[in-house]
Write an enzyme that holds these catalytic residues in place. Structure first.
Site, PDB file in Angstrom:
ATOM      1  N   GLN A 204       0.831  -1.200   0.000  1.00 50.78           N
ATOM      2  CA  GLN A 204       0.000   0.000   0.000  1.00 50.78           C
ATOM      3  C   GLN A 204       0.868   1.255   0.000  1.00 50.78           C
ATOM      4  OE1 GLN A 204      -0.761   2.236   2.735  1.00 50.78           O
ATOM      5  NE2 GLN A 204      -2.595   3.176   1.868  1.00 50.78           N
ATOM      6  N   TYR A 206       1.659   3.689   1.901  1.00 48.88           N
ATOM      7  CA  TYR A 206       2.479   4.113   3.030  1.00 48.88           C
ATOM      8  C   TYR A 206       3.591   3.122   3.393  1.00 48.88           C
ATOM      9  CZ  TYR A 206      -0.816   7.883   3.969  1.00 48.88           C
ATOM     10  OH  TYR A 206      -1.591   9.015   3.863  1.00 48.88           O
ATOM     11  N   LYS A 207       3.698   2.032   2.671  1.00 47.16           N
ATOM     12  CA  LYS A 207       4.596   0.969   3.098  1.00 47.16           C
ATOM     13  C   LYS A 207       6.015   1.140   2.539  1.00 47.16           C
ATOM     14  CE  LYS A 207       1.287  -0.861   5.432  1.00 47.16           C
ATOM     15  NZ  LYS A 207       0.196   0.089   5.181  1.00 47.16           N
ATOM     16  N   MET A 208       6.917   0.213   2.959  1.00 45.00           N
ATOM     17  CA  MET A 208       8.333   0.302   2.583  1.00 45.00           C
ATOM     18  C   MET A 208       8.516   0.415   1.078  1.00 45.00           C
ATOM     19  SD  MET A 208      10.186   0.208   5.354  1.00 45.00           S
ATOM     20  CE  MET A 208      11.781  -0.139   4.633  1.00 45.00           C
TER      21      MET A 208
END
Length: 425
Positions: A204, A206-208
């Site tokens: 998603q 906001y992820k790494m």
């Protein structure tokens, strides 16, 4: 080092003079490789994965990368983020109506939602100062109806997987790792997600690394994989290479080739992102290790931490809030994790439909199918609320350089010494 400089919150100069880069990761590195990868799929005009062969399909190639990275036999790309990966993992494990699944009280609400989506009952357990599941609380939460444990590697930090796996083995439970916030992390050399029976990743925004939305489920268990694949595609048995697949109603959680192409391009960036975030975490940790009024976050494997969060603990919640407000005035974005004024979807007592056992089903399912009385209340996990209330967290980014770290460290030391000198910490 002690400073007598007036705190910025009292009118003094701010310690941080250079604006800090943001705290997002993969999305901030989107560039020409990602644009070219997505554009190539558009030019090909076969956006549906099953119109491509295995060598051409971006979704298959993304699954291959996760298999190679984790060493697991099976990987399943899904289009709806970590939530869908968790749902598919639970279905793959045979978890269903009335089964109890132990989850931490500090995780994104999706962990609980995934349980409810398959009819299972989320059983909330405490976290410890690692901000992940407390094994002692897990042990206490087990009943004859418990079927699985979902440890969540929160804010890039590995959970205590040795202890959790030991508990699961003794009680014949499945372990589904939620790796949404720790993509690329490891636990004593093993990639996170490959330590339990299955692992669910999120891609998603906001992820790494990101595919916009999307996720991946990995496992070594062929039965878990096949059941998960059927769940992720209501026609999966028709696309399968053989006729040995189970057959039951599934959903449409397939990943499209556009998302997979973006995720593949981002996967190549993951080692570089981790190298920088880990270096920043280690520098900041070393330069603030001497501060006597703050205790560090417990880390079950410092070498496997993703390095995306620097977290410390004050003696109590008021002290943590004072420290956080003073640090923000110095130019360092940060937060106390639990603040009664701000509902946080990552903290169990803000999960309204769990606390109130609300459902879209007119029968009250799955709550009506619980095998024993289940009650939730906002204060049910006092250790978790106390731990989160004392925590001050700073999100780190791969674009921070040593100069940024030095200024942030000086700000932390300045606030620590200033508040300690007047007994406010």
């Amino acid at each position: 080092m002690t400073t007598t400089t007036q705190l910025a919150i009292d009118g003094g100069p701010s310690a941080v003079t250079d604006p800090l880069p943001g705290t997002l990761h993969g999305v901030l590195d989107i560039g020409e490789p990602e644009i070219e990868a997505v554009t190539a799929v558009l030019r090909r005009k076969t956006i549906f994965r099953f119109l491509n062969d295995r060598q051409t399909s971006e979704s298959c190639r993304l699954e291959d990368r996760y298999r190679e990275w984790t060493g697991r036999r099976h990987a399943l790309a899904v289009g709806g983020g970590g939530t869908c990966a968790l749902i598919c993992g639970l279905v793959g494990m045979g978890i269903g109506t009335g089964d109890e699944v132990i989850i931490p009280g500090y995780t994104y609400i999706a962990t609980a939602a995934a349980c409810l989506s398959v009819g299972a009952i989320p059983i909330l357990a405490e976290i410890d100062q690692s901000l992940t599941l407390d094994p002692a609380s897990v042990e206490k939460a087990i009943t004859p109806h418990t079927r699985a444990i979902i440890p969540v590697h929160m804010r890039g930090c590995p959970a205590d997987m040795n202890a959790i796996n030991d508990i699961a083995a003794r009680h014949d439970l499945k372990v589904l790792e939620d790796v949404a916030q720790a993509n690329g992390g490891t636990y004593h050399g093993t990639p996170l997600g490959a330590v339990g029976h299955a692992g669910a990743f999120s891609l998603q925004h906001y992820k790494m690394i990101t595919a916009g939305e999307g996720g991946v489920l990995i496992t070594d268990d062929e039965d878990i994989f096949k059941r998960a694949a059927i769940k992720h595609d209501s026609a999966m048995q028709f696309w399968a290479d053989d006729q040995t697949w189970p057959s039951f109603a599934g959903e449409n959680y397939r990943m499209c080739e556009l998302r997979a192409a973006l995720g593949l391009a981002q996967f190549d960036r993951l080692p570089g992102i981790l190298e920088r975030t880990r270096a920043n975490w280690h520098m900041l940790t070393e330069r603030t290790a001497h501060l006597e009024k703050l205790s560090p976050r417990t880390c079950h494997d410092p070498s496997g931490d993703c390095g995306i969060t620097w977290a410390v603990f004050a003696a109590d919640s008021p002290s943590a809030r004072r420290f956080s407000e003073a640090l923000a005035a110095e130019g360092v974005p940060n937060a106390t994790i639990f603040n009664k004024r701000i509902p946080d979807r990552h903290i169990y007592n803000a999960w309204d439909y769990v606390m109130e056992k609300r459902t879209s089903d007119p029968t009250g399912w799955p709550w009506t199918q619980a095998r024993r009385p289940i009650e939730y209340h906002p204060q049910m996990l006092p250790q978790t609320l106390n731990t989160l209330g004392r925590c001050i967290a700073i999100g780190l980014n791969q674009h921070w350089r040593e100069g940024h770290i030095q200024q942030v460290a000086e700000a932390i030391i300045k606030v620590h010494d200033g508040l300690a000198a007047r007994d406010e910490l």
